[in-house]
Design an enzyme around this catalytic site. Structure first.
Site, short mmCIF file in Angstrom:
data_model
loop_
_atom_site.label_atom_id
_atom_site.label_comp_id
_atom_site.label_asym_id
_atom_site.label_seq_id
_atom_site.Cartn_x
_atom_site.Cartn_y
_atom_site.Cartn_z
N CYS A 85 -8.64 -13.54 0.74
CA CYS A 85 -7.98 -13.43 2.37
C CYS A 85 -9.07 -15.03 2.97
O CYS A 85 -8.13 -15.01 3.91
CB CYS A 85 -8.90 -12.26 3.30
SG CYS A 85 -9.01 -10.41 2.77
C1 LIG Z 1 -8.25 0.56 6.44
C2 LIG Z 1 -8.90 1.62 8.31
C3 LIG Z 1 -7.49 0.69 8.85
C4 LIG Z 1 -9.10 2.85 7.72
O1 LIG Z 1 -9.15 3.33 9.22
P1 LIG Z 1 -10.04 4.38 9.53
O2 LIG Z 1 -9.92 4.20 11.02
O3 LIG Z 1 -11.65 3.73 9.39
O4 LIG Z 1 -9.24 5.29 8.77
P2 LIG Z 1 -10.83 6.27 7.66
O5 LIG Z 1 -10.74 5.61 5.99
O6 LIG Z 1 -12.10 6.61 7.61
O7 LIG Z 1 -9.92 7.66 7.56
C5 LIG Z 1 -9.63 8.73 9.19
C6 LIG Z 1 -9.29 9.09 9.12
O8 LIG Z 1 -7.79 9.78 8.95
C7 LIG Z 1 -7.36 9.67 7.38
N1 LIG Z 1 -6.38 8.70 6.72
C8 LIG Z 1 -6.04 7.85 6.16
N2 LIG Z 1 -5.67 7.55 6.07
C9 LIG Z 1 -4.16 7.53 6.58
C10 LIG Z 1 -3.22 7.87 6.33
N3 LIG Z 1 -2.24 7.01 5.47
N4 LIG Z 1 -1.95 9.22 6.85
C11 LIG Z 1 -2.83 10.03 7.94
N5 LIG Z 1 -3.75 10.03 8.07
C12 LIG Z 1 -4.77 9.18 7.40
C13 LIG Z 1 -8.35 9.65 6.61
O9 LIG Z 1 -8.64 10.48 5.41
C14 LIG Z 1 -10.08 9.72 7.24
O10 LIG Z 1 -9.47 11.75 7.29
P3 LIG Z 1 -11.03 12.38 7.91
O11 LIG Z 1 -11.55 11.40 8.59
O12 LIG Z 1 -10.55 13.72 7.80
O13 LIG Z 1 -11.31 11.40 6.37
C15 LIG Z 1 -10.51 0.54 8.58
O14 LIG Z 1 -11.38 0.81 7.87
C16 LIG Z 1 -10.24 -0.95 8.29
O15 LIG Z 1 -8.91 -2.23 9.05
N6 LIG Z 1 -10.79 -1.28 7.75
C17 LIG Z 1 -10.95 -2.91 7.62
C18 LIG Z 1 -10.76 -3.76 6.69
C19 LIG Z 1 -9.57 -3.66 6.33
O16 LIG Z 1 -8.45 -4.00 7.28
N7 LIG Z 1 -9.17 -5.00 5.41
C20 LIG Z 1 -8.29 -5.46 3.97
C21 LIG Z 1 -8.80 -6.32 4.04
S1 LIG Z 1 -9.24 -7.15 4.49
#
Ligand SMILES: CC(C)(COP(=O)(O)OP(=O)(O)OC[C@H]1O[C@@H](n2cnc3c(N)ncnc32)[C@H](O)[C@@H]1OP(=O)(O)O)[C@@H](O)C(=O)NCCC(=O)NCCS
Length: 375
Positions: free
Chosen positions: A158
């Protein structure tokens, strides 16, 4: 050796012609999941396999701020029986895919900088992945543009773009190069696991390019003096891809899930946001400025909630779109190119004397920043 004043004199942005909306992506993923669950119904019923959960466009937009992404090859990604882009292999004599993307952005940056290829004496191609190890994509681009001097590739996930701008700054400051072309052809889609609901929506393809040169040769309408650069890295396994040439000898599947992008998104969020905010405040302070004096923050574009949190830490309030522009909705996460897309689209309105900061953060972990001032 006298230290030269160094400027950013041109920026270029190239988008692939295809876009994929959240709805299109989710539709194909959900068809794949349904197919998978039907085909493995007996194992799922017996508890030997987990059923594939369904994805949702609303979740994606809320969790990431992403509405759409550009795709170098749309075909294949949306085919529920394929779930990966489809590209034609090119012969050794043809221009490679990544060099083609790089060239398109480079030509735009050269035009913006009012520079011809003969005036460039170094080319850096820096991105999260290169399609081969050698010869360098940068040397292929150098040849295509008829640039003399030298060229090399760099990989810093990144932070590939900011770290390459740092190297260009150092070369120009030291006088070992007069003008450097830095290109970030982020062909991210081949490393996406489109069968993984948690990450299938994150990335998009794009290419950005930047010209760094001595202030005294600059003939650009919009140029920015680089006042300072700062980088830091801290080892983390929370964003990882194990793809590499060792798969040939370890007798493992070279395309298994761990060989594609995977992350612990929650941990990344929690660990990287405070690191990035502290890094930026320290960098701005070390440059002799305060965060209040910064007119524009061109932040890394991985997730809108990360940018809001970091922006709040920097400014003590919610940043406006003008102060910290978001391009994620249209572009998604484009690995290292995100902050430079924001720069490309949102810099010409700055006034002479205005300060800005370009910053990346992500895998490694790595953080890179440049404090710049409009001339
Ligand atoms: C990746 C990211 C967007 C996920 O968002 P989040 O709010 O942390 O989501 P989670 O992974 O904890 O998932 C929340 C819930 O939604 C669900 N979920 C995940 N992907 C989903 C999708 N595509 N559609 C519907 N539900 C989904 C998960 O299974 C989880 O369900 P649960 O609560 O029953 O376990 C977030 O963690 C993030 O932005 N992290 C920063 C890291 C990043 O962006 N890195 C990129 C490389 S630099």
């Amino acid at each position: 050796m006298s230290k030269q004043k160094v400027v950013i004199s041109g920026a270029g942005l190239w988008n692939p012609e295809h876009t994929i909306s959240n709805e299109e992506l989710v539709d194909s993923y959900n068809q794949f999941a349904e197919l998978y669950n039907q085909q493995h119904a007996a194992e799922i019923e017996a508890g030997e396999l987990e059923a594939k959960p369904f994805s949702s466009a609303e979740f994606i937009e809320k969790a990431s701020g992403i509405k759409s992404r550009y795709s170098y090859s749309k075909e294949g990604v949306l085919d529920p029986t394929r779930m990966r882009p489809q590209l034609t292999e090119r012969s050794d004599e043809e221009l490679s895919h990544q060099a083609e993307m790089a060239l398109a952005a480079a030509e735009k940056a050269l035009t913006e900088a009012n520079k011809s290829p003969e005036e460039i004496d170094a080319v850096i191609v820096s991105c999260a992945y290169t399609q081969r190890s050698y010869p360098a994509i940068a040397i292929e681009v150098q040849a295509a543009l008829n640039i003399k001097g030298f060229a090399f590739d760099m990989l810093v996930a990144c932070s590939a773009a900011t770290f390459a701008l740092h190297r260009a700054y150092e070369m120009v400051a030291a006088g070992t190069a007069k003008a450097v072309l830095v290109i970030n052809p982020e062909l991210t889609s081949p490393q996406v696991n489109y069968k993984d609901r948690d990450s299938h929506f994150i990335f998009g393809d794009v290419a950005t390019a930047t010209i760094i040169e001595q202030a005294e040769t600059c003939q650009s309408e919009h140029s920015y003096e680089i006042l300072g650069i700062k980088a830091q890295t801290q080892y983390s396994n929370n964003i990882r891809s194990n793809f590499g040439y060792l798969s040939h000898v370890t007798d493992v599947d070279p395309y298994s899930a761990d060989k594609l992008f995977h992350q612990n998104g929650r941990k990344v969020f929690k660990e990287v946001c405070p690191m990035a905010a502290e890094h930026l405040t320290n960098h701005v302070t070390e440059t002799g400025l305060s965060n209040e004096q910064i007119t524009r923050w061109w932040l890394h574009q991985a997730n809108i909630n990360m940018n809001v949190l970091i922006g709040k830490k920097l400014m003590g309030r919610m940043p406006t779109q003008q102060e910290a522009p978001i391009v994620l909705d249209e572009y998604a996460n484009t690995a290292s190119a995100g902050s430079l897309i924001a720069f490309n689209l949102h810099h010409k309105d700055l006034q002479a004397g205005d300060y800005g900061v370009i910053c990346s953060f992500g895998a490694g972990y790595s953080i890179g920043s440049l404090v710049i001032q409009k001339r």
